[in-house]
Write a protein that holds these residues in place. Sequence first.
Motif, PDB file in Angstrom:
ATOM      1  N   ILE A   1       0.861  -1.193   0.000  1.00 56.25           N
ATOM      2  CA  ILE A   1       0.000   0.000   0.000  1.00 56.25           C
ATOM      3  C   ILE A   1       0.888   1.229   0.000  1.00 56.25           C
ATOM      4  CG2 ILE A   1      -1.697   1.292   1.371  1.00 56.25           C
ATOM      5  CD1 ILE A   1      -2.589  -1.458   2.500  1.00 56.25           C
ATOM      6  N   ALA A   2       0.576   2.158  -0.907  1.00 59.47           N
ATOM      7  CA  ALA A   2       1.391   3.378  -1.002  1.00 59.47           C
ATOM      8  C   ALA A   2       0.515   4.520  -1.490  1.00 59.47           C
ATOM      9  CB  ALA A   2       2.543   3.156  -1.990  1.00 59.47           C
ATOM     10  N   PRO A   3       0.859   5.744  -1.142  1.00 60.39           N
ATOM     11  CA  PRO A   3       0.112   6.871  -1.695  1.00 60.39           C
ATOM     12  C   PRO A   3       0.317   6.933  -3.204  1.00 60.39           C
ATOM     13  CG  PRO A   3       2.114   7.633  -0.614  1.00 60.39           C
ATOM     14  CD  PRO A   3       1.996   6.172  -0.307  1.00 60.39           C
ATOM     15  N   ALA A   4      -0.666   7.515  -3.908  1.00 58.84           N
ATOM     16  CA  ALA A   4      -0.524   7.692  -5.353  1.00 58.84           C
ATOM     17  C   ALA A   4       0.097   9.059  -5.660  1.00 58.84           C
ATOM     18  CB  ALA A   4      -1.880   7.553  -6.035  1.00 58.84           C
ATOM     19  N   VAL A   5      -0.464  10.085  -5.082  1.00 60.23           N
ATOM     20  CA  VAL A   5       0.059  11.457  -5.205  1.00 60.23           C
ATOM     21  C   VAL A   5       0.041  12.035  -3.796  1.00 60.23           C
ATOM     22  CG1 VAL A   5      -0.341  13.747  -6.207  1.00 60.23           C
ATOM     23  CG2 VAL A   5      -0.814  11.706  -7.561  1.00 60.23           C
ATOM     24  N   MET A   6       0.958  12.922  -3.491  1.00 56.41           N
ATOM     25  CA  MET A   6       1.142  13.362  -2.105  1.00 56.41           C
ATOM     26  C   MET A   6       0.075  14.310  -1.585  1.00 56.41           C
ATOM     27  SD  MET A   6       2.906  14.990  -4.508  1.00 56.41           S
ATOM     28  CE  MET A   6       4.473  14.157  -4.592  1.00 56.41           C
ATOM     29  N   CYS A   7      -0.780  14.837  -2.464  1.00 59.79           N
ATOM     30  CA  CYS A   7      -1.700  15.883  -2.026  1.00 59.79           C
ATOM     31  C   CYS A   7      -2.870  15.983  -2.994  1.00 59.79           C
ATOM     32  CB  CYS A   7      -0.975  17.227  -1.952  1.00 59.79           C
ATOM     33  SG  CYS A   7      -0.231  17.695  -3.528  1.00 59.79           S
ATOM     34  N   GLU A   8      -3.749  16.944  -2.712  1.00 59.81           N
ATOM     35  CA  GLU A   8      -4.850  17.230  -3.631  1.00 59.81           C
ATOM     36  C   GLU A   8      -4.318  17.829  -4.925  1.00 59.81           C
ATOM     37  OE1 GLU A   8      -8.110  19.432  -1.553  1.00 59.81           O
ATOM     38  OE2 GLU A   8      -6.648  19.444   0.067  1.00 59.81           O
ATOM     39  N   ALA A   9      -5.197  17.904  -5.916  1.00 62.46           N
ATOM     40  CA  ALA A   9      -4.804  18.459  -7.213  1.00 62.46           C
ATOM     41  C   ALA A   9      -4.261  19.877  -7.061  1.00 62.46           C
ATOM     42  CB  ALA A   9      -6.013  18.472  -8.143  1.00 62.46           C
TER      43      ALA A   9
ATOM     44  N   LEU B   1     -10.422  17.542  -1.531  1.00 59.46           N
ATOM     45  CA  LEU B   1     -10.517  17.106  -2.913  1.00 59.46           C
ATOM     46  C   LEU B   1      -9.946  15.690  -2.992  1.00 59.46           C
ATOM     47  CD1 LEU B   1      -9.425  20.416  -4.669  1.00 59.46           C
ATOM     48  CD2 LEU B   1     -11.667  19.320  -4.840  1.00 59.46           C
ATOM     49  N   PRO B   2     -10.160  14.993  -4.117  1.00 63.89           N
ATOM     50  CA  PRO B   2      -9.772  13.576  -4.172  1.00 63.89           C
ATOM     51  C   PRO B   2      -8.301  13.298  -3.842  1.00 63.89           C
ATOM     52  CG  PRO B   2     -11.177  14.121  -6.034  1.00 63.89           C
ATOM     53  CD  PRO B   2     -10.887  15.410  -5.333  1.00 63.89           C
ATOM     54  N   LEU B   3      -8.120  12.164  -3.189  1.00 64.11           N
ATOM     55  CA  LEU B   3      -6.792  11.625  -2.873  1.00 64.11           C
ATOM     56  C   LEU B   3      -6.800  10.144  -3.241  1.00 64.11           C
ATOM     57  CD1 LEU B   3      -6.392  13.223   0.676  1.00 64.11           C
ATOM     58  CD2 LEU B   3      -5.137  13.916  -1.377  1.00 64.11           C
ATOM     59  N   GLY B   4      -5.695   9.645  -3.737  1.00 65.12           N
ATOM     60  CA  GLY B   4      -5.672   8.252  -4.187  1.00 65.12           C
ATOM     61  C   GLY B   4      -4.621   7.411  -3.496  1.00 65.12           C
ATOM     62  N   LEU B   5      -4.857   6.114  -3.532  1.00 66.04           N
ATOM     63  CA  LEU B   5      -3.962   5.152  -2.899  1.00 66.04           C
ATOM     64  C   LEU B   5      -3.573   4.096  -3.928  1.00 66.04           C
ATOM     65  CD1 LEU B   5      -3.008   4.745   0.081  1.00 66.04           C
ATOM     66  CD2 LEU B   5      -4.804   3.033   0.295  1.00 66.04           C
ATOM     67  N   GLN B   6      -2.304   3.722  -3.947  1.00 62.24           N
ATOM     68  CA  GLN B   6      -1.854   2.639  -4.823  1.00 62.24           C
ATOM     69  C   GLN B   6      -1.883   1.317  -4.047  1.00 62.24           C
ATOM     70  OE1 GLN B   6       1.557   3.731  -7.715  1.00 62.24           O
ATOM     71  NE2 GLN B   6       2.071   4.836  -5.856  1.00 62.24           N
ATOM     72  N   LEU B   7      -2.492   0.307  -4.656  1.00 59.72           N
ATOM     73  CA  LEU B   7      -2.351  -1.065  -4.174  1.00 59.72           C
ATOM     74  C   LEU B   7      -1.481  -1.783  -5.199  1.00 59.72           C
ATOM     75  CD1 LEU B   7      -6.041  -1.932  -3.140  1.00 59.72           C
ATOM     76  CD2 LEU B   7      -4.261  -0.808  -1.786  1.00 59.72           C
ATOM     77  N   VAL B   8      -0.426  -2.437  -4.742  1.00 55.48           N
ATOM     78  CA  VAL B   8       0.595  -2.994  -5.630  1.00 55.48           C
ATOM     79  C   VAL B   8       0.733  -4.486  -5.347  1.00 55.48           C
ATOM     80  CG1 VAL B   8       2.963  -2.720  -6.454  1.00 55.48           C
ATOM     81  CG2 VAL B   8       1.821  -0.783  -5.338  1.00 55.48           C
ATOM     82  N   ALA B   9       0.747  -5.287  -6.391  1.00 55.21           N
ATOM     83  CA  ALA B   9       0.881  -6.738  -6.198  1.00 55.21           C
ATOM     84  C   ALA B   9       2.009  -7.287  -7.057  1.00 55.21           C
ATOM     85  CB  ALA B   9      -0.436  -7.442  -6.542  1.00 55.21           C
ATOM     86  N   ALA B  10       2.303  -8.549  -6.858  1.00 54.25           N
ATOM     87  CA  ALA B  10       3.292  -9.233  -7.692  1.00 54.25           C
ATOM     88  C   ALA B  10       2.737  -9.364  -9.111  1.00 54.25           C
ATOM     89  CB  ALA B  10       3.587 -10.615  -7.104  1.00 54.25           C
ATOM     90  N   PRO B  11       3.614  -9.533 -10.089  1.00 55.88           N
ATOM     91  CA  PRO B  11       3.143  -9.621 -11.481  1.00 55.88           C
ATOM     92  C   PRO B  11       2.059 -10.679 -11.660  1.00 55.88           C
ATOM     93  CG  PRO B  11       5.531  -9.460 -11.420  1.00 55.88           C
ATOM     94  CD  PRO B  11       5.077  -9.604  -9.994  1.00 55.88           C
ATOM     95  N   GLY B  12       1.018 -10.309 -12.392  1.00 57.05           N
ATOM     96  CA  GLY B  12      -0.056 -11.254 -12.691  1.00 57.05           C
ATOM     97  C   GLY B  12      -1.083 -11.415 -11.595  1.00 57.05           C
ATOM     98  N   ARG B  13      -0.925 -10.706 -10.490  1.00 59.39           N
ATOM     99  CA  ARG B  13      -1.835 -10.917  -9.353  1.00 59.39           C
ATOM    100  C   ARG B  13      -2.845  -9.771  -9.216  1.00 59.39           C
ATOM    101  NH1 ARG B  13      -0.770 -13.161  -4.040  1.00 59.39           N
ATOM    102  NH2 ARG B  13      -2.791 -14.041  -4.585  1.00 59.39           N
ATOM    103  N   GLU B  14      -3.435  -9.374 -10.330  1.00 59.66           N
ATOM    104  CA  GLU B  14      -4.461  -8.332 -10.284  1.00 59.66           C
ATOM    105  C   GLU B  14      -5.616  -8.735  -9.363  1.00 59.66           C
ATOM    106  OE1 GLU B  14      -2.790  -9.098 -12.973  1.00 59.66           O
ATOM    107  OE2 GLU B  14      -2.255  -7.269 -14.041  1.00 59.66           O
ATOM    108  N   ALA B  15      -5.930 -10.028  -9.315  1.00 56.45           N
ATOM    109  CA  ALA B  15      -7.059 -10.477  -8.486  1.00 56.45           C
ATOM    110  C   ALA B  15      -6.838 -10.135  -7.011  1.00 56.45           C
ATOM    111  CB  ALA B  15      -7.276 -11.976  -8.656  1.00 56.45           C
ATOM    112  N   ALA B  16      -5.592 -10.151  -6.576  1.00 58.33           N
ATOM    113  CA  ALA B  16      -5.301  -9.776  -5.184  1.00 58.33           C
ATOM    114  C   ALA B  16      -5.612  -8.296  -4.960  1.00 58.33           C
ATOM    115  CB  ALA B  16      -3.837 -10.065  -4.857  1.00 58.33           C
TER     116      ALA B  16
END
Lengths: 449, 62
Positions: free
Chosen positions: A355-363, A409-424
């Motif tokens: 789990i990681a932030p996508a962008v550090m702040c609002e637009a 305003l919107p804020l986003g979060l990255q969810l990152v998985a191993a290659p091929g594991r989109e289902a996770a």
Amino acid sequence: MTRFASALAIAQDIRSGKRSASSVMQTVLATIDQHDSAIHSVTHLFAQQAMQQAHAVDAMLARKEALPPLAGVPFGVKDLFDIQGHVTTAGSIVLRNTPPAAQDAAIVARLRAAGAIPVATLNMDEFAYGFATDNAHYGITRNPHDTSRMAGGSSGGSAAAVAAGFLPLTLGTDTNGSIRVPASLCGVWGLKPTLGRLPRAGAYPFSASLDVVGHFAGTLDDLMAAFYIMADSPVEPEPQNLRAACLGGWFAQNLSPALAAAISRVCHHLGLSGTTELPQTPTARAASFLITAAEGGTLHLPRLRAAAEDYDPATRDRLLAGAMLPASTYVQAQRFRRWFRQQVHALFEQVDVLIAPAVMCEAPRLDDPTIMLDGKPASARANLGLYTQPISLPGLPVLCLPLSNTGTLPLGLQLVAAPGREAALFSLARKLEHAGLAGRCPLDTQQAA
Amino acid sequence: MTTPPFSDEVLVTARAQSMELALPAACVAGVIANTRVLQNYAALVRDFSLPDTCEPAGDYTP
């Protein structure tokens, strides 16, 4: 009501006869006509063709033929995907005299085969080189949540069109964050699949080592349905009992207070304490940046020799600098990439989703495009990819989810998985959605009117 | 980063000449600025020690 309706809901309404595909398409075209002047997400409308295809769906239903899963669902494409019969400009005037595309891009064709109807091409940074969707030829795409602010880029038109409720589904590309950054700033769902999982045929290239095609949606279900259709693969079961970890270090610095609080709520809900670190993150970001510059510059060098003045000056100068990088720098960056890949794969032996932030702040504001880095104002355009660029390097699948109830305003979060594991990724995103921690950021009443 | 022994403009001009690339005058300042950014990133990558057995991550398959 078509505006803000999900792709799956539209398809269900058409299949059940509740609404005709042509009435859906008429409403979509009217909504874009009425509202896009404030946002400027669309660069070309296929109005006539889209209406013809909608009528064809209605005719199939009248003949009681089985409809494909997305029959009548309108979608848009970043202006670098081939649409048969249309000149693909990739956000530039440089390609305006090239022949029309002989066929659809591969993922466009798969969506069309599933019944979806391409409605529009959508604005982008020229040749996908930027995080602002500030295009010297086609204008600036503005954030639907606050039109004085950036939509992000380079797939900014695609994110904005979903955020504004014009289209339920749009296509984008992500080389260093070009899906994740605008998804975060516009408050919609975005997916950068595993490098190579979706075919890139018919998508105008930028950096062959890193380019990934993907998409935006207003709901997680739409994001998933479109992914499996575009991947031409059956729906995978969502794994349970996932091991998650929050990335610290580089990814915990420079966060706005609201984003730090939102990430804390996510970690608390998942029962996570402590953080995990990606090794050599600044070097990973540097390698990704260098590979992109060298490959993009080399791709465009013949045209830059002949017609540099036709390029957006900002793009042109970046590409020229990249074209002149020494070979040793490029090769060393690719060697580092190999090393980094090994480290990341080792990390995924201990954890399923990072789990990681996508962008550090609002637009950021368009008239003050800065963000705070280490307590000092810095160029937003140069740094919006701070958290996305390092993760691009190993080609991992990343889901960018819109955080709920941040009071901002919107804020986003990255969810990152191993290659091929989109289902996770889908599984963890679903858990956060059910907990009320993730979901499309609604426009306020005035902007949605 | 080590300070180059000559100016960035000389560096950029020399690189362009070595590629027989005529840089339009309007590009020079922007190319220099972008080259500086790339040099900072290149230093990070260059200074990271890798074993000789670490191959570039190309994906060509014959």
